[in-house]
Design an enzyme around this catalytic site. Structure first.
Site, PDB file in Angstrom:
ATOM      1  N   ASP A  72      -3.254  39.923 -22.133  1.00  0.00           N
ATOM      2  CA  ASP A  72      -3.038  39.730 -23.568  1.00  0.00           C
ATOM      3  C   ASP A  72      -3.048  41.062 -24.323  1.00  0.00           C
ATOM      4  O   ASP A  72      -4.021  41.804 -24.283  1.00  0.00           O
ATOM      5  CB  ASP A  72      -4.110  38.798 -24.145  1.00  0.00           C
ATOM      6  N   ASP A  97      -4.058  44.639 -17.721  1.00  0.00           N
ATOM      7  CA  ASP A  97      -4.569  43.572 -18.568  1.00  0.00           C
ATOM      8  C   ASP A  97      -3.407  42.697 -19.033  1.00  0.00           C
ATOM      9  O   ASP A  97      -2.258  43.131 -19.020  1.00  0.00           O
ATOM     10  CB  ASP A  97      -5.284  44.203 -19.768  1.00  0.00           C
ATOM     11  N   TYR A 109      -2.006  30.884 -24.186  1.00  0.00           N
ATOM     12  CA  TYR A 109      -2.086  30.218 -22.893  1.00  0.00           C
ATOM     13  C   TYR A 109      -0.735  30.165 -22.178  1.00  0.00           C
ATOM     14  O   TYR A 109       0.315  30.249 -22.818  1.00  0.00           O
ATOM     15  CB  TYR A 109      -2.691  28.824 -23.051  1.00  0.00           C
TER      16      TYR A 109
END
Length: 174
Positions: A13, A11, A24
């Site tokens: 974040d 993953d 972002y």
């Protein structure tokens, strides 16, 4: 190493950098120990795939290409990204295992020989649904996944609870 590993799905974040909310590309920073973890996996010849929900893409806040460029630059072999928000009812958003299955089909890998590393309940559920090993990291939303959201994945046990991604990769190498 514990077992032969075809691939590791990681993953973004909260797992390799950033925090509990989406950051972002261009503003996202890797945790220093994440660079070392990625290097270790690469040195073993293990495929490394990012798999991430990024609903800001569907809201026009960023692009899939920006995320892919960033993740490939970090050393990932490929990025599997769900660009949809929760309300869009897509089939690729974690906790669905569709992104894992897509990678399995594209790379001819056995998901039972794969590992998911993430900081959220949705990562653990996606891994469980696909038959992978699961490692929960305590960075990002890891504490919330074990506490506040434990009811969402109560019947699933992570194979390991790691301090961070480097601890997760070190555990895999035992």
């Amino acid at each position: 190493m514990k077992d032969i590993i075809d691939a590791v799905f990681i993953d973004r974040d909260g797992t390799i950098g950033g925090g509990c909310s989406a950051v972002y590309p261009g503003e996202f920073e890797l945790y220093p120990f994440a660079k070392e973890a990625i290097k270790l996996l690469k040195s073993l010849g293990i495929k490394i795939f990012a798999f991430t929900n990024q609903p800001g893409i569907s809201r026009g806040e960023s692009t899939i290409q920006d995320f892919e460029r960033e993740l490939l630059g970090f050393g990932f072999d490929k990025a599997y990204i769900c660009p949809h928000g929760e309300d869009e009812k897509c089939s690729c958003r974690k906790p669905s295992s569709e992104l894992l299955i897509k990678a399995s089909n594209e790379y001819n890998i056995d998901l039972k020989k794969c590992v998911v590393i993430g900081d959220r309940w949705s990562d653990m559920l996606a891994g469980s649904n696909a038959g992978t090993k699961k490692i929960l990291v305590m960075t990002g939303a890891g504490n919330e996944a074990l506490g506040k959201y434990r009811s969402k994945w109560s019947s699933i046990q992570p194979d390991y609870i790691a301090e961070n991604i480097l601890d997760a990769v070190s555990w895999l190498m035992l």
